[in-house]
Write a protein that holds these residues in place. Structure first.
Motif, PDB file in Angstrom:
ATOM      1  N   ASP A  93     -95.874  29.992  81.830  1.00  0.00           N
ATOM      2  CA  ASP A  93     -94.812  29.694  82.798  1.00  0.00           C
ATOM      3  C   ASP A  93     -94.831  30.710  83.931  1.00  0.00           C
ATOM      4  OD1 ASP A  93     -92.467  28.156  83.613  1.00  0.00           O
ATOM      5  OD2 ASP A  93     -91.326  29.954  83.109  1.00  0.00           O
ATOM      6  N   GLU A 131     -93.073  33.320  85.066  1.00  0.00           N
ATOM      7  CA  GLU A 131     -91.860  33.262  85.872  1.00  0.00           C
ATOM      8  C   GLU A 131     -91.849  34.243  87.037  1.00  0.00           C
ATOM      9  OE1 GLU A 131     -86.990  33.371  85.113  1.00  0.00           O
ATOM     10  OE2 GLU A 131     -88.392  33.825  83.478  1.00  0.00           O
ATOM     11  N   ALA A 146     -90.243  23.470  75.554  1.00  0.00           N
ATOM     12  CA  ALA A 146     -88.952  22.869  75.870  1.00  0.00           C
ATOM     13  C   ALA A 146     -88.148  22.480  74.637  1.00  0.00           C
ATOM     14  CB  ALA A 146     -89.156  21.635  76.744  1.00  0.00           C
ATOM     15  N   LEU A 191     -85.760  29.379  77.409  1.00  0.00           N
ATOM     16  CA  LEU A 191     -85.069  29.360  78.694  1.00  0.00           C
ATOM     17  C   LEU A 191     -85.545  30.489  79.601  1.00  0.00           C
ATOM     18  CD1 LEU A 191     -81.409  28.735  77.447  1.00  0.00           C
ATOM     19  CD2 LEU A 191     -83.178  27.033  78.021  1.00  0.00           C
ATOM     20  N   ARG A 192     -85.536  30.219  80.896  1.00  0.00           N
ATOM     21  CA  ARG A 192     -85.807  31.245  81.891  1.00  0.00           C
ATOM     22  C   ARG A 192     -84.538  32.061  82.127  1.00  0.00           C
ATOM     23  NH1 ARG A 192     -88.026  26.541  84.964  1.00  0.00           N
ATOM     24  NH2 ARG A 192     -90.286  26.465  84.622  1.00  0.00           N
ATOM     25  N   ARG A 193     -84.671  33.098  82.944  1.00  0.00           N
ATOM     26  CA  ARG A 193     -83.513  33.940  83.240  1.00  0.00           C
ATOM     27  C   ARG A 193     -82.390  33.169  83.927  1.00  0.00           C
ATOM     28  NH1 ARG A 193     -87.802  37.549  84.105  1.00  0.00           N
ATOM     29  NH2 ARG A 193     -87.669  39.468  82.859  1.00  0.00           N
ATOM     30  N   ASP A 194     -82.756  32.155  84.704  1.00  0.00           N
ATOM     31  CA  ASP A 194     -81.732  31.391  85.409  1.00  0.00           C
ATOM     32  C   ASP A 194     -81.120  30.281  84.551  1.00  0.00           C
ATOM     33  OD1 ASP A 194     -83.696  29.434  85.274  1.00  0.00           O
ATOM     34  OD2 ASP A 194     -84.020  29.316  87.440  1.00  0.00           O
ATOM     35  N   GLY A 195     -81.530  30.197  83.285  1.00  0.00           N
ATOM     36  CA  GLY A 195     -80.979  29.209  82.375  1.00  0.00           C
ATOM     37  C   GLY A 195     -81.743  27.911  82.309  1.00  0.00           C
ATOM     38  N   SER A 196     -82.714  27.715  83.188  1.00  0.00           N
ATOM     39  CA  SER A 196     -83.509  26.484  83.147  1.00  0.00           C
ATOM     40  C   SER A 196     -84.492  26.542  81.977  1.00  0.00           C
ATOM     41  CB  SER A 196     -84.257  26.281  84.465  1.00  0.00           C
ATOM     42  OG  SER A 196     -85.146  27.365  84.714  1.00  0.00           O
ATOM     43  N   THR A 197     -84.905  25.363  81.538  1.00  0.00           N
ATOM     44  CA  THR A 197     -85.797  25.264  80.380  1.00  0.00           C
ATOM     45  C   THR A 197     -87.255  25.369  80.808  1.00  0.00           C
ATOM     46  OG1 THR A 197     -84.206  23.851  79.229  1.00  0.00           O
ATOM     47  CG2 THR A 197     -86.485  23.777  78.464  1.00  0.00           C
ATOM     48  N   VAL A 198     -88.015  26.154  80.067  1.00  0.00           N
ATOM     49  CA  VAL A 198     -89.455  26.260  80.322  1.00  0.00           C
ATOM     50  C   VAL A 198     -90.110  24.953  79.881  1.00  0.00           C
ATOM     51  CG1 VAL A 198     -91.595  27.473  79.737  1.00  0.00           C
ATOM     52  CG2 VAL A 198     -89.446  28.758  80.008  1.00  0.00           C
ATOM     53  N   PRO A 199     -90.826  24.263  80.748  1.00  0.00           N
ATOM     54  CA  PRO A 199     -91.488  23.022  80.340  1.00  0.00           C
ATOM     55  C   PRO A 199     -92.666  23.309  79.414  1.00  0.00           C
ATOM     56  CG  PRO A 199     -92.109  23.594  82.583  1.00  0.00           C
ATOM     57  CD  PRO A 199     -91.045  24.583  82.179  1.00  0.00           C
TER      58      PRO A 199
END
Length: 420
Positions: free
Chosen positions: A364, A366, A390, A405-413
């Motif tokens: 990912d 990031e 995910a 999850l990433r730091r911003d709360g979105s899910t890693v695909p």
């Protein structure tokens, strides 16, 4: 094992460390920083990317900063194959494990099934505190090895039961130092030295038999990692080893890359008044000494780095620290390394062993600082399909898997395996 490591760093101010781009004068000095060997093969442009971190963060850059820190996992990161397993295998083949009064004394999480299996296999005829004949008692050696390696008995029953934080410890890792209860650190060191000599002399690909288990019979230092560590040291980095193995074992091996005991962090056994190993381990981050509740494992590696290197005490040691109070470079190969490697501010080096959580983070990418390299000896083929980032890649504290999850709360695909 000791009351504490040498506090090696004088923390720089956040402002002095905030710059990523070198001023022109520092860039000129960086050209004279120690260089990684061009005779050793790295994947793609990985050598150049690591050299950039050395040039930018090293004291040789002329930036006037405090000594930056690099931290490496040990097993399968600096060496090919597991050195704690090499020592345990040697000990089982040479009758060095002492019989406990009760197998339950060896781990607070040992299951009823494991207690019964060990008692049946190893017997009760050997006096308590005397060596078990594991070199000839195949059943006993098998039960011990299967519990260590796979966390289950030879019949397939769960070897450990109860509650523990799955990001702070794993019972079968904590169990290895506990198996040496009654031995002194000097004795365990001697066993490790003999196992090391044997493993380094064995040809690449060699195997050995423990009980009926066929296990790797060789260990090799990775030349690239030895060169990276020594180059970092020449460039002014403080280099640490942070392992989920037994500390006396890891210390024997870390000398081979020029890292001393004060820069080697692993599972630390509490000693009794006679200097003998007990089933208790030192704690971290406000967790007191106990039976393995807070070892250098996943988030536990962050805790031990924060506590022992940066002097962070109490519960705060479990949390990510400000930029200026974190390692510059982290290197690992497995999920047990994902947190501390992710904390690094300059580069996150991962050797690809197809471990889901750490490979999801690495692919990912990031922050654009993740560096993936195949294993330097016998690299794995490409993983089929995708990593389940995910859905199940994240190791949940209470066990099982969840979405990463990433730091911003979105899910890693989900990620495909592209470096192999």
């Amino acid at each position: 094992m000791r009351n504490g490591k040498v506090f090696a760093l004088v923390l720089a101010t956040a402002a002095s460390l905030a710059a990523v781009v070198l001023p022109s004068s520092a860039a000129a000095v960086a050209r004279h920083c120690p260089r990684l060997s061009t005779d050793l093969a790295w994947y793609g442009d990985n050598r150049d990317r690591l050299q950039q971190v050395i040039d930018e963060r090293g004291s040789c850059s002329g930036g006037g900063r405090s000594r930056p820190v690099a931290a490496f996992d040990w097993d399968n990161t600096v060496t090919k194959n597991d050195v704690t397993d090499a020592t345990l295998g040697w000990a089982l083949r040479h009758d060095k494990i002492l019989r406990p009064k009760s197998w339950r004394d060896s781990s607070q999480w040992l299951s009823d099934a494991a207690d019964r299996a060990l008692t049946r296999a190893c017997g009760t005829s050997v006096p308590v505190g005397s060596p078990l004949p594991t070199a000839t008692n195949t059943r006993c050696a098998d039960e011990i090895w299967e519990l260590r390696e796979n966390g289950r008995t030879m019949s397939g029953a769960a070897g450990f039961a109860g509650d523990w934080n799955h990001r702070h410890t794993v019972p079968q890792y904590a169990w290895v130092p506990q198996l040496f209860t009654g031995r002194t650190v000097r004795e365990l060191t001697a066993y490790t030295e003999k196992a090391r000599t044997e493993a380094l002399a064995a040809p690449v690909g060699a195997t050995r038999t423990v009980g009926t288990h066929e296990i790797p019979g060789y260990v090799r230092y990775y030349d690239q990692q030895r060169d990276l560590i020594r180059t970092l040291q020449r460039a002014g980095f403080d280099v640490y080893i942070v392992s989920a193995g037994s500390e006396p074992v890891t210390e024997v091996w870390s000398r081979g890359v020029g890292v001393d005991a004060n820069h080697t962090i692993a599972i630390r056994s509490v000693l009794d008044r006679r200097g003998r190993i007990t089933p208790r381990n030192e704690g971290c981050g406000g967790v007191p000494a106990g039976r393995g509740d807070a070892i250098p494992y996943i988030d536990g590696k962050r805790c031990w780095i924060n506590q022992e290197i940066f002097g962070v005490r109490g519960a705060a040691a479990w949390e990510a620290q400000p930029w200026h109070q974190r390692i510059a470079l982290g290197a690992g190969d497995a999920d047990t390394d994902v947190t501390f490697v992710g904390d690094a501010t300059g580069a996150h080096l991962v050797l690809n062993r197809n471990k889901a959580e750490v490979m999801c983070r690495a692919y990912d990418d990031e922050d654009g600082r993740w560096i993936v390299n195949p294993m330097f000896i016998a690299p794995l083929p490409r993983k089929s399909g995708t990593y389940p980032c995910a859905t199940t890649a994240y190791n949940e504290p209470r066990g099982g898997g969840g979405p990463l999850l990433r730091r911003d709360g979105s899910t890693v695909p989900d990620q495909r395996d592209t470096v192999h």
